[in-house]
Design a protein around this motif. Structure first.
Motif, PDB file in Angstrom:
ATOM      1  N   THR A  20       0.837  -1.194   0.000  1.00  0.00           N
ATOM      2  CA  THR A  20       0.000   0.000   0.000  1.00  0.00           C
ATOM      3  C   THR A  20       0.874   1.247   0.000  1.00  0.00           C
ATOM      4  O   THR A  20       2.020   1.223   0.457  1.00  0.00           O
ATOM      5  CB  THR A  20      -0.924   0.059   1.229  1.00  0.00           C
ATOM      6  OG1 THR A  20      -0.119   0.068   2.413  1.00  0.00           O
ATOM      7  CG2 THR A  20      -1.890  -1.104   1.260  1.00  0.00           C
ATOM      8  N   GLU A  21       0.304   2.319  -0.510  1.00  0.00           N
ATOM      9  CA  GLU A  21       0.872   3.659  -0.359  1.00  0.00           C
ATOM     10  C   GLU A  21      -0.179   4.452   0.402  1.00  0.00           C
ATOM     11  O   GLU A  21      -1.383   4.272   0.178  1.00  0.00           O
ATOM     12  CB  GLU A  21       1.154   4.301  -1.707  1.00  0.00           C
ATOM     13  CG  GLU A  21       2.165   3.557  -2.563  1.00  0.00           C
ATOM     14  CD  GLU A  21       3.569   3.476  -1.971  1.00  0.00           C
ATOM     15  OE1 GLU A  21       3.899   4.254  -1.039  1.00  0.00           O
ATOM     16  OE2 GLU A  21       4.340   2.638  -2.433  1.00  0.00           O
ATOM     17  N   THR A  22       0.265   5.305   1.312  1.00  0.00           N
ATOM     18  CA  THR A  22      -0.669   6.026   2.179  1.00  0.00           C
ATOM     19  C   THR A  22      -0.349   7.518   2.240  1.00  0.00           C
ATOM     20  O   THR A  22       0.688   7.964   1.749  1.00  0.00           O
ATOM     21  CB  THR A  22      -0.638   5.453   3.609  1.00  0.00           C
ATOM     22  OG1 THR A  22       0.660   5.674   4.167  1.00  0.00           O
ATOM     23  CG2 THR A  22      -0.966   3.975   3.625  1.00  0.00           C
ATOM     24  N   VAL A  32      -5.312   5.250   2.743  1.00  0.00           N
ATOM     25  CA  VAL A  32      -4.726   4.492   1.632  1.00  0.00           C
ATOM     26  C   VAL A  32      -4.884   5.292   0.347  1.00  0.00           C
ATOM     27  O   VAL A  32      -5.943   5.837   0.060  1.00  0.00           O
ATOM     28  CB  VAL A  32      -5.398   3.106   1.503  1.00  0.00           C
ATOM     29  CG1 VAL A  32      -4.916   2.385   0.259  1.00  0.00           C
ATOM     30  CG2 VAL A  32      -5.131   2.270   2.747  1.00  0.00           C
ATOM     31  N   GLU A  34      -3.060   3.880  -2.605  1.00  0.00           N
ATOM     32  CA  GLU A  34      -2.867   2.851  -3.627  1.00  0.00           C
ATOM     33  C   GLU A  34      -2.753   1.503  -2.929  1.00  0.00           C
ATOM     34  O   GLU A  34      -2.179   1.406  -1.846  1.00  0.00           O
ATOM     35  CB  GLU A  34      -1.588   3.121  -4.427  1.00  0.00           C
ATOM     36  CG  GLU A  34      -1.332   2.105  -5.520  1.00  0.00           C
ATOM     37  CD  GLU A  34      -0.061   2.403  -6.303  1.00  0.00           C
ATOM     38  OE1 GLU A  34      -0.100   2.256  -7.533  1.00  0.00           O
ATOM     39  OE2 GLU A  34       0.956   2.771  -5.693  1.00  0.00           O
ATOM     40  N   ILE A  35      -3.309   0.492  -3.561  1.00  0.00           N
ATOM     41  CA  ILE A  35      -3.162  -0.868  -3.062  1.00  0.00           C
ATOM     42  C   ILE A  35      -2.815  -1.752  -4.260  1.00  0.00           C
ATOM     43  O   ILE A  35      -3.349  -1.574  -5.352  1.00  0.00           O
ATOM     44  CB  ILE A  35      -4.427  -1.361  -2.321  1.00  0.00           C
ATOM     45  CG1 ILE A  35      -4.182  -2.727  -1.696  1.00  0.00           C
ATOM     46  CG2 ILE A  35      -5.643  -1.341  -3.230  1.00  0.00           C
ATOM     47  CD1 ILE A  35      -5.225  -3.131  -0.672  1.00  0.00           C
TER      48      ILE A  35
END
Length: 90
Positions: A20-22, A32, A34-35
């Protein structure tokens, strides 16, 4: 003397790796952005068995977070919200 183990080596297990990007590092506040996930079989990434979805956080993305992953408000403006993003990625 080495002990006897019935453990299965990790390389022999199938797995899905999730990333993930948070919006930040605080677990209670970060959202979140991006997953993504890839399926691993026999220690190798399975071709065609991956997904990636941007996610709209519905709050401002801090500049410090964008500096890390290059995801800004323009990139997520049409992305689904968190729950629909998961359902769509299946």
């Amino acid at each position: 003397m080495a002990g006897i183990s019935n453990a299965t080596p990790l390389i022999a297990l199938d797995a899905v790796v999730i990333d993930t990007e948070t919006t930040g590092l605080h677990p209670g506040k970060a959202r979140v952005l991006e997953i993504a996930g890839v399926r691993i079989v026999g220690g190798r990434i399975e071709p065609g068995q991956s997904f990636r979805s941007l996610v709209r956080p519905d709050e401002p993305i801090p500049a410090a977070a964008t500096a890390v992953h290059q995801i800004d408000a323009a990139k997520v403006v049409e992305a689904p919200a968190f729950r629909p993003g998961l359902a769509r990625s299946r």
